[in-house]
Design an enzyme around this catalytic site. Structure first.
Site, PDB file in Angstrom:
ATOM      1  CB  SER A 106       5.748  -6.209   6.565  1.00 36.05           C
ATOM      2  OG  SER A 106       6.009  -6.266   5.178  1.00 36.05           O
TER       3      SER A 106
ATOM      4  CE  LYS B  64       8.249  -9.503   5.785  1.00 31.07           C
ATOM      5  NZ  LYS B  64       7.287  -8.882   4.893  1.00 31.07           N
TER       6      LYS B  64
END
EC number: 3.4.21.-
Lengths: 185, 191
Positions: free
Chosen positions: A32, A76
């Site tokens: 990701s 993230k």
């Protein structure tokens, strides 16, 4: 004997506290954040001084406890802090096929107080706040400050680099920039 | 006199040196107990006070009469994995990460919850849009918490389900009067 046991227990407690409140080092994997970090093999040094969302700015990479899976930790990038307006979807992707593309693409959300909007760098395969919504700041464990690729051939600190925040502005925007942004819209 | 004073002062100086050395030694010995103590408080159990009227009358039953607050023991080990309905838990507030909130677990993952706004107002009244007329299901890894004092409680009816990752502990015992009362999971007068 007993004193050795006590001393080692004290050291363990101290080490655990340092790990949770100061710095921690752990491997990271997953696609990701592919633009920034490869799928496997990266070890990230996180500053636990930034846990609970303290002194975070937009563009910082953070580690956090995943809301739906409290036993997992995700990495993230912070895109929105409380009060910011963020895009819910992904530019160019539409949820409802056939609907008005402009409306879908432009759905925005104001990040509620005490929450942050976290989005991964690899937008197409990242499960982040676009999926599970803004994340409470208390779930944030720390900010990534350095990365490295330890390997048997190149040593534990191979490719050590301090993480730079690519979105940081050191001065607030000038009056011309603000006016241009408003008029250009 | 002079000799007595001289001897006492000469006795004083060495004692001072010995005192600081001993003081430093003991200080260091007891200071090394600080990390385990902090670790214990953060990860095993902690004694703390309950503030606020949101769990009246379970906690702070004398909130309007006195300034005293209830003391309680918060158990922290293994709480996140074993959340049960009716437990009183402590968790970090979703709206303020520096604040720890005490509420009761009313729903765990998979339960269907009808938020208070719908319960009280039925369909929400004329002209009011109700978001969850048939209730909502608590998502995986989350719990629905509510304070016992429904009016004065800012809980899941305000900020929705709370992720289990925010849970810091479970209130195990509360000191009522002079008795230590064990806090057991119970559903307080509800559906």
């Amino acid at each position: 004997p007993l004193r050795l046991l006590l001393t080692s227990l004290k050291l363990l407690a101290l080490f655990h506290l340092l790990w949770e409140y100061l710095l921690s080092l752990a491997p990271a994997q997953g696609p990701s954040m592919l633009a920034t970090y490869p799928v496997t093999g990266t070890w990230l040094l996180t500053s636990r001084l930034h846990r609970l969302g303290r002194s975070l700015s937009v563009g910082d990479t953070v580690t956090f406890t995943i809301p739906e899976r409290p036993n997992s930790i995700g990495i993230k990038r912070v895109i929105g802090l409380p009060g910011d307006y963020v895009l819910i979807g992904t530019p160019g992707e539409f949820w409802h096929s056939g609907a008005d593309p402009a409306a879908d693409d432009a759905l925005m959300l104001q990040v509620p107080e005490g929450h942050a909007y976290l989005v991964g760098d690899n937008l197409s395969v990242s499960r982040d706040s676009r999926l599970f919504g803004p994340v409470p700041l208390a779930l944030i464990r720390g900010k990534v400050i350095a990365s490295m690729h330890p390997s048997f051939t190149r040593g534990p600190f191979a490719e050590f680099q301090w993480v730079q925040n690519p979105m940081r502005r050191d001065e607030p925007p000038s009056k011309e920039e603000v006016l241009n942004a408003r008029l250009g819209r | 006199m002079a000799t007595a004073a001289a001897s006492s002062s000469s006795r004083w100086a060495p004692k001072m040196g010995v005192f600081t050395k001993q003081f430093g030694h003991y200080l260091l010995r007891y200071a090394t107990w600080l990390p385990p103590f902090i670790w214990f408080n953060s990860y095993v159990a902690e004694v703390t006070l309950i503030n606020g009227p949101s769990m009246y009358p379970f906690f702070n039953a004398h909130y309007n009469e006195r300034l005293g607050r209830d003391w309680c023991l918060v158990w922290k080990m293994g709480v996140r994995e074993r959340l049960r309905r009716g437990e009183v838990i402590t968790f970090r507030s979703p709206t303020d990460p520096d604040k720890v909130v005490v509420k009761r677990v009313v729903g765990i993952e998979g339960d269907r919850i009808i938020p208070k706004a719908v319960r009280v107002m039925g369909e929400g009244g004329p002209g009011r849009k109700v978001l969850y007329p048939v209730g909502m299901v608590v998502p995986e890894g989350h719990v629905w918490v509510e304070g016992d004092n429904a009016d004065k409680s800012r809980d899941s009816n305000y900020y929705g389900p709370v992720s289990a990752g925010l849970v810091t502990g479970r209130v195990a015992y509360v000191l009522r009067g002079w008795r230590l009362v064990r806090v057991v999971p119970e559903v307080v007068g509800r559906r």
